[in-house]
Scaffold this motif. Structure first.
Motif, mmCIF file in Angstrom:
data_model
loop_
_atom_site.group_PDB
_atom_site.id
_atom_site.type_symbol
_atom_site.label_atom_id
_atom_site.label_comp_id
_atom_site.label_asym_id
_atom_site.label_seq_id
_atom_site.Cartn_x
_atom_site.Cartn_y
_atom_site.Cartn_z
ATOM 1 N N ALA A 185 -52.485 1.294 2.468
ATOM 2 C CA ALA A 185 -53.003 0.037 1.919
ATOM 3 C C ALA A 185 -51.849 -0.836 1.455
ATOM 4 O O ALA A 185 -50.704 -0.390 1.302
ATOM 5 C CB ALA A 185 -53.953 0.313 0.757
ATOM 6 N N ILE A 195 -63.281 1.610 1.950
ATOM 7 C CA ILE A 195 -61.932 1.922 2.417
ATOM 8 C C ILE A 195 -61.943 2.112 3.933
ATOM 9 O O ILE A 195 -62.779 2.820 4.484
ATOM 10 C CB ILE A 195 -61.404 3.209 1.736
ATOM 11 C CG1 ILE A 195 -61.125 2.936 0.266
ATOM 12 C CG2 ILE A 195 -60.137 3.712 2.420
ATOM 13 C CD1 ILE A 195 -59.994 1.958 0.017
ATOM 14 N N ASN A 196 -60.982 1.478 4.597
ATOM 15 C CA ASN A 196 -60.832 1.618 6.046
ATOM 16 C C ASN A 196 -59.839 2.725 6.378
ATOM 17 O O ASN A 196 -58.866 2.940 5.661
ATOM 18 C CB ASN A 196 -60.331 0.310 6.665
ATOM 19 C CG ASN A 196 -61.271 -0.844 6.412
ATOM 20 O OD1 ASN A 196 -62.481 -0.711 6.565
ATOM 21 N ND2 ASN A 196 -60.722 -1.986 6.018
ATOM 22 N N ASN A 205 -55.797 -1.900 4.704
ATOM 23 C CA ASN A 205 -56.578 -2.227 3.511
ATOM 24 C C ASN A 205 -55.772 -3.207 2.655
ATOM 25 O O ASN A 205 -54.723 -2.844 2.119
ATOM 26 C CB ASN A 205 -56.868 -0.960 2.689
ATOM 27 C CG ASN A 205 -57.784 -0.001 3.407
ATOM 28 O OD1 ASN A 205 -58.983 -0.223 3.501
ATOM 29 N ND2 ASN A 205 -57.211 1.090 3.938
ATOM 30 N N ILE A 246 -55.702 -5.181 -0.670
ATOM 31 C CA ILE A 246 -56.409 -5.068 -1.948
ATOM 32 C C ILE A 246 -55.684 -5.914 -3.001
ATOM 33 O O ILE A 246 -54.475 -5.767 -3.206
ATOM 34 C CB ILE A 246 -56.465 -3.596 -2.405
ATOM 35 C CG1 ILE A 246 -57.157 -2.744 -1.326
ATOM 36 C CG2 ILE A 246 -57.203 -3.463 -3.728
ATOM 37 C CD1 ILE A 246 -57.067 -1.258 -1.580
#
Length: 846
Positions: free
Chosen positions: A721, A743-744, A757, A759
């Motif tokens: 991420a 969440i990927n 991701n 964020i």
């Protein structure tokens, strides 16, 4: 019919004369009168296609070894012959035509004369290449003999050239036939001990070339099978014998057409199919077991070999009617590990009134783990435990690490998990999973059985545990009437324990003592309910059922002889609920992470470790670092500087944090776990500010388990991420829920980038960190005084494990280099000890 050569020549001469006459007449007409030229299209007459007939005689041979079909084997040479009357088809390769008719072998032997009448619509001329095909392959079903291959699997070809195409007979070169498939003699062995693997009569062996399957079924038992198979580089063999699957795979076999091979195949045991088991069966290490097994008055014992790990993949071992086998549903012959496959339900029921569902002998240990379900019980009207011992039959230690476990005594005098009637068992340890245990009358839910039965220590460190005692038996502890148990320690998880009549929820059964009881403040909650007429919910049961010291949350309520701190009132409360407020260490994130098979858990520090002017601290935010993405180096890298990239073991004892010496010999040269060279021994200003307060560095094995082997509630362990524009790795706590944040690409590293991701800082704080998620920023490492690895190319996090063979230390290595298409996640990467790496500390949560 075909014209003669002379006739063709005369016709040509006549056509030329006719053409000359016509041309002369035309010239004469032009001299007299000019007329417009009229051109008429000639009439096209299609002649019918002519069928030509030829007689062909070819001398054909079949040699030994790698020529044609096998009839007999002399040493390693195959002798091959023709049979009189065998038929051969002919294909004209030059004109792309399959000729009508066939050639027939005139006599038997290694050589023969092939003779026959052939037809063609395209004709055969000198120099044409003909392919002769002996074609009758039937590979799909074989019996493993050379005789079958000779009669049914021969596929041979020869190529000849036409030397004289005169009709009606044509002449060619001689034909030498060559097989178009390999012939293999397979000798089957067991890989485990190299003993012969005999295929019983009428048992199928499947041979695959990677595309097609061929079934070989011998008429009599044998471990040697002859198989015809097209040329292939892949050979897979599989069979099931007595319910046990065996397999062999080879992707570089290199089997060539026309060749004969002798191959010794070492078959690997695989799946055990209980529905096909015909006798006593011992499960070996690595076996996967599946299917239904019911006795029906035919005694068959299923055992697990000493030291073996087996996987239960949806088994149903269930005694039907009155049992005739005097044994458990599953009998461990020594130490054993049972893995419950994810998504499966497994039922194991004892085959005797004296034996449990799952039995482990004395002085040995059974470990149960995995994410599937196990329902274990003794037989109806039995005197044995669901998991543990039997009537008068002692058992060993029981460890449950994970899974959904339901263990039930079928009827009388035994624990759900623990000892049977008038018997004993070893220690019982529960580290995780969901465990439900129910004792029979006079037996504990978890603990000992009836009438002098005993068990060792009972240790619960995690999971969800529900235990219910039978009449006179504790939920967790002793069964009824002069039974006993060892110390009971509950340090984690959620526990509910209900005693039977006259028995404690946790502690003693009726007329039965127990040892010390300790419930730590690290549990989620413990609920204990006493049975009717019992004295205490936690502690002693009824009459003569004394117990040892009772300590709950650090407070002693019973010292083994008298009550303390109003213990007589507190311990008799029913239900007694102890649910301490979570105690997250100062400077830690509120999330627990399992780091090994024993179920030990840790809290992570709130950020990476940093050093500034003699003071140790954690970064305020998890994505904080001392350096910018441009690679700025601090003005000073000495004791007055501020930095967070450390050489190995530079805790400040003899090896100072600001060391940048390039010589690895100047750094600590042993593992730093439990030593003063671990950074955690220092007083950390925002981590409790007390030296030796329990902060420490993870070992390389703990990093590995955390990221790759750990079971979590949601199966989400980590994800790449970018948090607040900083690239890094998120590690999710054991109890993470997918509902917290979408969440990927979780649990993926090698084909994924940090951009998977994106964020924001607010989303990170409210949705991820608030639920215990950990973020490891990446971008840098230090080589002497130079900051390297800008923009997420490479980052290391030190472990506490030294590598003496390379004078380096193990570290968690995080690499993402798009230019070189390199992605790496490794807990066993190593770095020279002088290189500066990040440090992320943990504190034990148990």
């Amino acid at each position: 019919m075909v014209q003669s050569k002379n006739g063709t020549k005369e016709a040509g001469i006549m056509k030329k004369i006719y053409a000359i006459i016509m041309m002369a007449a035309a010239l004469a007409a032009c001299v007299q009168i000019e007329q417009p030229e009229v051109v008429e299209e000639p009439e096209v007459i299609e002649e019918p296609e002519t069928v030509q007939t030829y007689t062909l005689t070819v001398e054909a041979t079949k040699g030994g070894d790698d020529a044609s079909k096998a009839l007999t084997l002399v040493g390693k040479t195959l002798n091959a012959t023709w049979a009189e009357g065998e038929s051969v088809t002919v294909y004209n390769k030059t004109t792309d035509e399959l000729l009508g008719g066939s050639l027939v072998a005139q006599e038997a032997g290694t050589s023969t004369t092939l003779k026959g009448s052939l037809t063609s619509t395209k004709g055969i001329s000198n120099g044409h290449v003909l392919t002769l095909k002996f074609l009758s392959p039937s590979y799909a079903s074989q019996n493993g003999t050379l005789e079958y291959i000779a009669a049914n699997c021969d596929y041979a070809e020869a190529t000849v050239t036409v030397s004289d195409a005169s009709t009606p007979s044509i002449t060619t070169t001689d034909a030498s036939f060559t097989n178009q498939q390999a012939i293999v003699k397979f000798t089957l062995k067991k890989k485990a001990d190299n003993s012969n693997l005999e295929i019983p009569a009428a048992t199928a062996l499947t041979v695959s070339d990677g595309t097609n399957n061929y079934t070989v079924t011998p008429a009599s038992a044998t471990n040697e099978l002859f198989v015809a198979i097209p040329a292939t580089s892949t050979v897979n063999l599989s069979t099931t014998i007595g319910g046990i699957g065996y397999s062999y795979e080879k992707t570089s076999a290199g089997l060539l057409a026309s060749k004969y091979y002798e191959i010794t195949v070492k078959m690997v045991r695989g799946t055990v199919y209980l529905s096909q088991v015909t006798g006593d069966t011992v499960l070996l290490n690595g076996d996967v077991v599946t299917g239904t097994f019911q006795e029906y008055y035919q005694p068959r014992k299923i055992s697990i070999a000493d030291g073996a790990t087996v996987t239960l993949d949806g088994v149903d071992i269930n005694s039907s009617g009155w049992p005739s086998g005097n044994y458990a549903g599953l009998t461990c012959l020594g130490d054993a590990t049972i893995i419950l496959k994810n998504g499966t339900t497994n039922i194991v029921k004892g085959f005797s009134t004296s034996y449990p569902g799952v039995f482990i002998p004395s002085s040995h240990t059974l470990t149960i783990q995995g994410t599937g379900t196990l329902n274990a019980s003794s037989n109806d009207s039995s005197y044995a435990a669901g998991i543990g011992g039997g009537s008068g039959i002692p058992c060993g230690n029981i460890i449950i690490n994970s899974g959904t476990i339901t263990a039930t005594c079928g009827s009388y005098h035994s624990a759900g998990i623990g000892s049977g009637d008038e018997s004993s068992c070893g220690d019982i340890t529960i580290n995780g999973g969901t465990v439900t245990a129910t004792g029979g009358s006079y037996g504990a839910g978890i603990g000992s059985g009836f009438n002098g039965s005993s068990c060792g220590d009972i240790i619960i460190s995690g999971g969800t545990v529900r235990a219910t005692g039978g009449e006179s038996g504790a939920g967790i502890g002793s069964g009824g009437y002069s039974s006993s148990c060892g110390a009971i320690t509950i340090s984690g998880g959620t526990v509910e324990a209900t005693g039977g009549r006259n028995a404690a929820g946790i502690g003693g059964g009726e007329y039965s003592p127990c040892s010390a009881i300790t419930i730590k403040n690290t549990v989620t909650s413990v609920t204990a309910t006493k049975g009717e007429y019992a004295y205490n919910s936690i502690g002693k049961g009824y009459e003569y059922g004394d117990c040892g010291t009772v300590t709950i949350g650090g407070t002693e309520y019973y010292d083994g002889s008298a009550y303390q701190n109003d213990g007589d009132t507190y311990l008799s409360t029913s239900p007694l609920v102890y649910a301490p407020a979570p105690t997250v260490p100062t400077g830690a994130i509120d999330g627990k992470f399992t780091i090994n098979d024993s179920g030990d858990k840790v809290y992570f520090s709130q950020g990476n470790l940093m050093y500034s002017d003699g003071t140790w601290s954690f970064h305020t935010n998890q994505y904080d670092m001392c350096f910018t993405s441009t690679g700025d180096v601090p003005a000073q890298y000495d004791e007055d500087g501020t930095f967070d990239l450390f050489g190995y073991g530079t805790s400040g004892h003899d090896y100072e944090p600001y060391m940048t010496n390039p010589n690895d010999n100047d750094y600590y040269s042993e593992s730093i776990a439990d030593t003063e060279y671990d950074w955690g021994v220092n007083a950390i200003s925002n981590g409790g500010n007390t030296a030796n307060s329990g902060w420490r560095t993870l070992t390389s094995n703990e990093w590995e388990y955390l990221l790759k082997d750990r079971d979590t509630d949601s199966n989400v362990r980590y994800a790449k991420a970018t948090v607040n524009s900083v690239e890094g790795l998120i590690i999710f706590p054991d109890d993470w829920s997918k509902s917290y944040y979408d969440i990927n690409n979780y649990n993926e590293y090698y084909e994924v980038y940090y951009s998977a991701n994106e964020i924001s800082s607010s989303a990170w704080t409210s949705s991820l960190e608030a639920h215990g998620a950990v973020f490891l920023p990446v971008s840098f490492y230090r080589n002497e005084g130079t900051i390297c690895g800008i923009n997420g190319t490479l980052s290391n996090y030190w472990s506490s494990t030294y590598n003496p063979y390379e004078r380096s230390a193990y570290c968690l290595t995080l690499i993402e280099d798009k230019e070189r298409d390199v992605n790496q996640l490794s807990a066993f990467g190593t770095a020279p000890t002088h290189l500066g790496a990040f440090v992320r500390l943990v504190k034990d949560a148990n």
